[in-house]
Design an enzyme around this catalytic site. Sequence first.
Site, PDB file in Angstrom:
ATOM      1  N   LEU A 115       0.832  -1.202   0.000  1.00  0.00           N
ATOM      2  CA  LEU A 115       0.000   0.000   0.000  1.00  0.00           C
ATOM      3  C   LEU A 115       0.864   1.249   0.000  1.00  0.00           C
ATOM      4  O   LEU A 115       0.504   2.282  -0.575  1.00  0.00           O
ATOM      5  CB  LEU A 115      -0.890   0.022   1.244  1.00  0.00           C
ATOM      6  CG  LEU A 115      -2.027  -0.983   1.333  1.00  0.00           C
ATOM      7  CD1 LEU A 115      -2.632  -0.946   2.729  1.00  0.00           C
ATOM      8  CD2 LEU A 115      -3.082  -0.658   0.284  1.00  0.00           C
ATOM      9  N   ALA A 116       1.980   1.181   0.711  1.00  0.00           N
ATOM     10  CA  ALA A 116       2.878   2.329   0.834  1.00  0.00           C
ATOM     11  C   ALA A 116       4.270   1.811   1.166  1.00  0.00           C
ATOM     12  O   ALA A 116       4.430   0.755   1.789  1.00  0.00           O
ATOM     13  CB  ALA A 116       2.397   3.289   1.925  1.00  0.00           C
ATOM     14  N   ALA A 174       7.815   3.241   2.947  1.00  0.00           N
ATOM     15  CA  ALA A 174       8.334   4.350   3.742  1.00  0.00           C
ATOM     16  C   ALA A 174       9.847   4.217   3.904  1.00  0.00           C
ATOM     17  O   ALA A 174      10.507   3.487   3.166  1.00  0.00           O
ATOM     18  CB  ALA A 174       7.633   4.389   5.097  1.00  0.00           C
ATOM     19  N   SER A 175      10.399   4.922   4.894  1.00  0.00           N
ATOM     20  CA  SER A 175      11.854   4.988   5.033  1.00  0.00           C
ATOM     21  C   SER A 175      12.438   3.750   5.693  1.00  0.00           C
ATOM     22  O   SER A 175      13.549   3.336   5.391  1.00  0.00           O
ATOM     23  CB  SER A 175      12.233   6.224   5.845  1.00  0.00           C
ATOM     24  OG  SER A 175      11.574   6.217   7.097  1.00  0.00           O
ATOM     25  N   GLN A 204       7.809  -1.128   4.590  1.00  0.00           N
ATOM     26  CA  GLN A 204       6.666  -0.897   3.717  1.00  0.00           C
ATOM     27  C   GLN A 204       5.442  -1.612   4.259  1.00  0.00           C
ATOM     28  O   GLN A 204       5.542  -2.542   5.060  1.00  0.00           O
ATOM     29  CB  GLN A 204       6.968  -1.310   2.287  1.00  0.00           C
ATOM     30  CG  GLN A 204       7.278  -2.767   2.063  1.00  0.00           C
ATOM     31  CD  GLN A 204       7.793  -3.006   0.651  1.00  0.00           C
ATOM     32  OE1 GLN A 204       8.571  -2.202   0.102  1.00  0.00           O
ATOM     33  NE2 GLN A 204       7.388  -4.111   0.031  1.00  0.00           N
ATOM     34  N   VAL A 205       4.265  -1.154   3.819  1.00  0.00           N
ATOM     35  CA  VAL A 205       2.999  -1.570   4.409  1.00  0.00           C
ATOM     36  C   VAL A 205       2.191  -2.369   3.390  1.00  0.00           C
ATOM     37  O   VAL A 205       2.035  -1.943   2.233  1.00  0.00           O
ATOM     38  CB  VAL A 205       2.200  -0.338   4.874  1.00  0.00           C
ATOM     39  CG1 VAL A 205       0.850  -0.765   5.453  1.00  0.00           C
ATOM     40  CG2 VAL A 205       2.990   0.458   5.909  1.00  0.00           C
ATOM     41  N   LYS A 263       3.123  -3.821   8.530  1.00  0.00           N
ATOM     42  CA  LYS A 263       4.338  -3.052   8.230  1.00  0.00           C
ATOM     43  C   LYS A 263       5.542  -3.963   8.399  1.00  0.00           C
ATOM     44  O   LYS A 263       5.763  -4.518   9.489  1.00  0.00           O
ATOM     45  CB  LYS A 263       4.440  -1.820   9.136  1.00  0.00           C
ATOM     46  CG  LYS A 263       5.641  -0.948   8.785  1.00  0.00           C
ATOM     47  CD  LYS A 263       5.507   0.479   9.303  1.00  0.00           C
ATOM     48  CE  LYS A 263       5.705   0.589  10.778  1.00  0.00           C
ATOM     49  NZ  LYS A 263       5.834   2.005  11.231  1.00  0.00           N
ATOM     50  N   ASP A 293       6.721  12.550  14.592  1.00  0.00           N
ATOM     51  CA  ASP A 293       6.810  12.402  13.133  1.00  0.00           C
ATOM     52  C   ASP A 293       5.560  12.996  12.494  1.00  0.00           C
ATOM     53  O   ASP A 293       4.616  12.277  12.157  1.00  0.00           O
ATOM     54  CB  ASP A 293       6.957  10.925  12.773  1.00  0.00           C
ATOM     55  CG  ASP A 293       7.542  10.721  11.380  1.00  0.00           C
ATOM     56  OD1 ASP A 293       7.775  11.728  10.688  1.00  0.00           O
ATOM     57  OD2 ASP A 293       7.771   9.562  10.992  1.00  0.00           O
TER      58      ASP A 293
END
Length: 469
Positions: free
Chosen positions: A129-130, A132-133, A136-137, A151, A282
């Site tokens: 889905l996404a 990130a740093s 990922q999800v 995640k 964040d």
Amino acid sequence: MARKGLGGRLQRGARLARTGVRGASGLAGAKARQLAGRPGADDDAHRELAANLAEVLGDMKGAAMKLGQLLSFVDLDLPPDVRNVYHDALAELRDAAPAFDPAAIDQVLREEYGAAPETVFATFDRTPLAAASIGQVHAATLDDGRDVVVKVQYPGVAEAVRADLRNAETFRPIARLMAPNQEIEPLLEELRERIDDELDYQREARYQRAFATRYAGHPFIRVPDIVGDLCRNRVLVSERVRGERFDTVATQADEDTRQRVGEIVFRYAFGSIGRFRLFNGDPHPGNYLIEAEGSAADGGVRVAFLDYGSVKMFTRERYASMRAVEESVARADRGEAIAALRDAGFLPKTVRVDEDLVHDWFRLYTRPVLAAQPFTFTPDYAAEVIRSTTDPRSPYSEMLRKLNLPPDYLLLNRIQWGLNSVLGRLGATNDWKAIRDEYVVPDAPPATPLGKLDAAWWRDRDPEIDPPA
């Protein structure tokens, strides 16, 4: 193309250095052209540079990508058109960063669960889905039918992030020149602790549960709960939330919705600190999802807050110190403010500074609650705050070299810059002083209709969950 490896310290350091030099040259040139009255020159060059930054930082993941995420929304001191070029390109690092090699992600899941993801979950979507740093999800469902998100930490990212930190430590001598009174080692230690926190998904799960418990049943704030028995050192499973991304709301929603979202974001940040001494450091827009009309208790939109990898709980002593500084600055009591700043560790005992400048600088940072109300957050205000700290031509520059930033304030600066920019994009306008007072002044009345909902929730909430700050 999916990323397969993250590289070692020397490789990452060299890549960062090349990208940094190119980026610094381009940004410096933009600033020079702005001062010369030619702010729109070389737009194509900026688009190319921004795309290169997004590609390199997104590909590297880790701390390098976190830098790109920060640059994607904070309001740098650049001409608006140039600033937007970088925001637009780097926004992909929040919303559509490069995915990792599926086989490597599958291996992490097998190592953590001892089984394939299809065995652990009823369904598991291998397309993220996404990204990130740090990880990922992926979307998944449980055997009981619940929709969840999984995640997964990138393999090798812990080593990559720590390599980035060691590369950052090589700038220690430069930091000494820029801020000779700054205690560098405590700051680096705080940075190391925060990075270790973000790499520890079990710790993140505990903090997400802490926020979810505290906000359970809240009328307009949602924190998705975790699925504790499925969380592992490198895997975090939590409830799935569906909603619009912040960028969509900021650019396409009507004015009332934008103002409502801005107030909720402000209340979540300052309410969490004021009530629980908990602080989610964040604030980038990728961590907000705006649920549909009707999701909140009053029939409006509700905001869901995601990602709890960078959380800090302040001690009662530090919280009291923070409040002493804020209250003395708010009263414009310069002498008391300077004493509070010395007690908090900002001013070394033996250092003499222009006290008017120190006082003015702190009032700039707290202008949204000190200025005549209502106050409107703008990109220009967000850029002014950043410029006051980072521009060597700033009237505060020489004074700031004499200050010391206490480690506990490292995350506060991060959220201050981030919130200013997020609220600036919404043009958020309100009586922020009265709203802030709801959380820090005993018996302060609700300032808005949302404040009344929040106060009623607080009155009815079980105080055993967490005592007031």
